[in-house]
Design a protein around this motif. Sequence first.
Motif: not given
Length: 317
Positions: A156-158, A50-56, A43-44
């Motif tokens: 991935l994903g930091s 929460y920009y990291p997932t969609r930015t990656e 969900q996060i």
Amino acid sequence: MIARELIAPPPYAEDVQLGLFGSQKTLPCKLFYDRAGSALFEQITRLPEYYPTRTELEILCGHGAEIAKEVRPGVTVVELGSGTATKTTTLLQAFSRRQMRVPYVPVDISPAALAEAQERVQSQCTRVSVRPVVADFSQGFGFLRNIRGRKLVLYLGSSIGNFDPGPAVEMLSQIRSQLAAGDALLLGTDLVKDPSILVPAYDDAQGITAQFNKNILARLNRELGANFDLSFFSHIAAWSPVKSRIEIYLESLRPQVVDLGLLNSRVKLANGERIHTENSYKYTMPMVREMLELSGFSLDASWFDDRTWFALHLARV
Ligand code: AVJ
């Protein structure tokens, strides 16, 4: 009723005991990811803040072809902590435009996630053959030795951001020691940016991240028979510019004593006392270069999104 002394405590019991009885109370962030916590994390990844997932994913979509071009054809793609491999399909499609057969080895601790990854990749990427591996990285990376051929390892994903600098280098060195000349690592890292962007990503308006954080306590209630009252804790996300990390805590809203069930002990918390649950490091390019070089890799190329919020780095052995 079964006496609780007869029930074996879970393998993380000792970590919990040590963490809650130090001067800075702490709980290991790996405890986030039980079934409920993994669903909350999913969900996060879809939250507006929460920009990291969609930015990656944006980088993978925009630069996947260039990334694939940097790697000689014939490579086996190994993904550490693949989960259900939602982001990876784009990259695998880019590789399958350059090579007839793309062996893909998703590696994860969760067999259920791997089954979903296999299903997803097989249906979306023809030419990609999936051979999942179940592994727990705390047991090392020996499984890499059993994978034949030249390898591109994806991390991935930091996810690296959960590790302090020393342990991060320690882990990347362990990966490096299982690789050979010609192999490479594709590492995803979140980047330092304005705290007005960073903090809400870890303290969202809907309170999903707060739920995710408090799920640790709910889990200890479920699995140890502890009696944490979740309403007596608040979720804190703080940016530390000195450490270059977001720090996540659970702050006690009153003086309280909590029974730890199977651990046969009680923990005392003062009003305002914090339990540290996670760090999420944010990197600059010099930090990334240093981390990779100390681990025996050399940084070859990096790709960014338009706002330079996130990066993917190709490192050679
Ligand atoms: C899975 C470690 C990349 O640090 O952004 C998200 C975990 N914690 N919101 C991150 C997390 C709170 C996430 N990583």
